[in-house]
Design a protein around this motif. Structure first.
Motif, mmCIF file in Angstrom:
data_model
loop_
_atom_site.group_PDB
_atom_site.id
_atom_site.type_symbol
_atom_site.label_atom_id
_atom_site.label_comp_id
_atom_site.label_asym_id
_atom_site.label_seq_id
_atom_site.Cartn_x
_atom_site.Cartn_y
_atom_site.Cartn_z
ATOM 1 N N UNK A 36 -1.566 7.744 25.424
ATOM 2 C CA UNK A 36 -2.639 6.861 24.959
ATOM 3 C C UNK A 36 -3.000 7.346 23.570
ATOM 4 N N UNK A 37 -2.848 6.494 22.568
ATOM 5 C CA UNK A 37 -3.080 6.955 21.187
ATOM 6 C C UNK A 37 -3.755 5.845 20.394
ATOM 7 N N UNK A 38 -4.795 6.218 19.678
ATOM 8 C CA UNK A 38 -5.545 5.196 18.927
ATOM 9 C C UNK A 38 -6.061 5.773 17.611
ATOM 10 N N UNK A 57 -15.882 13.732 20.721
ATOM 11 C CA UNK A 57 -14.754 12.884 20.273
ATOM 12 C C UNK A 57 -15.073 11.394 20.188
ATOM 13 N N UNK A 58 -16.228 10.980 20.696
ATOM 14 C CA UNK A 58 -16.557 9.550 20.688
ATOM 15 C C UNK A 58 -15.663 8.782 21.645
ATOM 16 N N UNK A 59 -15.610 7.480 21.419
ATOM 17 C CA UNK A 59 -14.786 6.610 22.264
ATOM 18 C C UNK A 59 -13.417 6.462 21.597
ATOM 19 N N UNK A 60 -12.382 6.991 22.245
ATOM 20 C CA UNK A 60 -11.030 6.928 21.680
ATOM 21 C C UNK A 60 -10.143 5.956 22.467
ATOM 22 N N UNK A 61 -10.755 4.999 23.138
ATOM 23 C CA UNK A 61 -10.034 3.948 23.863
ATOM 24 C C UNK A 61 -8.969 4.538 24.796
#
Ligand code: ACO
Length: 328
Positions: free
Chosen positions: A141-143, A283-287
């Motif tokens: 999972x990478x955004x 890290x916040x929201x990294x989808x």
């Protein structure tokens, strides 16, 4: 024939170095550390350098997962990259990752399920392994959401960050690995979270750029309610499938969308916060990257131990949602 399950045999993650704090955002938009902290739980998030791409962060995460699993590039049968931030519109980012890894034999493709990408990918990988179509699957999972965030829109720019998480999925003995999973979508909520420009509906043009159509648009307040409801329901359904209850769960890793969403879902499920992992403040929201990043942190910190029952749940644009239960 001996029954097999699909299990996670290695994990990894990668975060860019640059940190954007709430104080940094106070200088860009009309917001405050107090508002962001209390409404989202986020203190800081990461931002990729211009010369970093979704594929390069993904490859860093993948190498760690492969090392933990003792897997080499030649062993990979399939590479799935869950992303809504591809390097380019064409080809799949997974193919770029394949080349960076030198995984010549693999089939490589992307999957766009937004924040639910990791659970969707896990479900797909399980099916391929159980059907005998693949033995070793790299799921990433990478955004790089900061590339799509409008830094004049205070309702979205405070939430999203960049990152990548990866897992190696392989056959494991029956009773271990993925015990049950469910994935679901509801396309009636498309306009709750979307990036309109750059596709076939609004191809890139001077107008789409001028009208800021290439940035994420979000109806946060409405999304919040759908997120809590659907994550709770699908988590209960997966546990019901196994004739288990939330009491059986040792560790819950929800998609890190908003700390208030996490706490509301945990409360509805009756899960004490000691059993709920959260790293959103850092890290916040990294989808799609959020669950595998969190999972790798838990694995490396010994927070998840062999035999533990691990539940993951996600919610994302689409809307998509899913839940998975694994025996670690
Ligand atoms: N700073 C200060 N004020 C703000 C900010 C900000 N960064 N953002 C919005 N506000 C204001 C609004 O303008 C509004 O002001 P008004 O009352 O004068 O109109 C007020 O704060 C309240 O706005 P709401 O949107 O109702 O605030 P809410 O409490 O719902 O919090 C938030 C907003 C954080 C976006 C929340 O709704 C949320 O997290 N929703 C879910 C979002 C999410 O998880 N998205 C991703 C899920 S899917 C995925 O991960 C890809």
């Amino acid at each position: 024939m001996k029954k097999v399950n699909a299990g996670i045999t290695g994990t990894g993650h990668a975060l860019p170095e640059e940190v954007i704090t709430n104080a940094d955002l106070e200088k860009m938009v009309d917001t405050s550390d107090e508002w962001i902290s209390t409404r989202t739980g986020i203190k800081e998030r990461r931002k990729a350098r211009p010369d970093e791409y979704t594929s390069t962060l993904a490859t860093r995460a993948a190498r760690q997962a492969m090392e933990m699993a003792g897997v080499e590039a030649k062993d990979l049968d399939v590479i799935i990259c869950a992303t809504v931030c591809p390097d380019m519109a064409l080809p799949a980012t997974a193919c770029i990752i394949q080349s960076l890894l030198g995984a010549k034999r693999a089939a490589a493709f992307d999957m766009a399920a937004a924040c639910s990408g990791f659970i969707y990918g896990l479900t797909l990988a399980e099916g391929m392994i159980k059907a005998g179509r693949a033995h070793t699957i790299l799921l990433i999972g990478a955004e790089l959401l900061t590339r799509y965030v409008d830094y004049t829109d205070r309702s979205t720019c405070v939430i999203f960050g960049d990152g990548a998480g990866a897992a190696i999925i392989q056959p494991v003995e029956d009773g271990r690995g993925l015990l049950a999973a469910r994935i679901q979508s509801d396309g009636d909520y498309v306009d709750y979270l979307y990036t309109p420009g750059g596709g076939t509906r609004y191809p890139a043009s001077i107008e789409t750029v001028t009208n800021r159509l290439h940035y994420i648009k979000m109806r946060g307040n409405e999304l919040f309610k759908v997120a809590v409801r659907s994550m709770e329901e699908i988590s209960r359904q997966v546990l019901d499938d196994l004739r288990m209850s939330p009491n059986d769960v040792d560790l819950f890793i929800p998609h890190q969308a908003n700390q208030r969403i996490t706490e509301a879902v945990a409360e509805r499920l009756g899960l004490p916060l000691e059993k709920v992992y959260s790293n959103i403040h850092r890290v916040g929201n990294t989808s799609s990257a959020s669950i595998p990043i969190a999972l790798d942190e838990c694995v490396r910190a010994g927070r998840v131990k062999p035999g533990d029952l691990l539940m993951m749940a996600s919610f994302g644009a689409g809307v998509t949602f899913g839940a998975a239960v694994l025996r670690w």
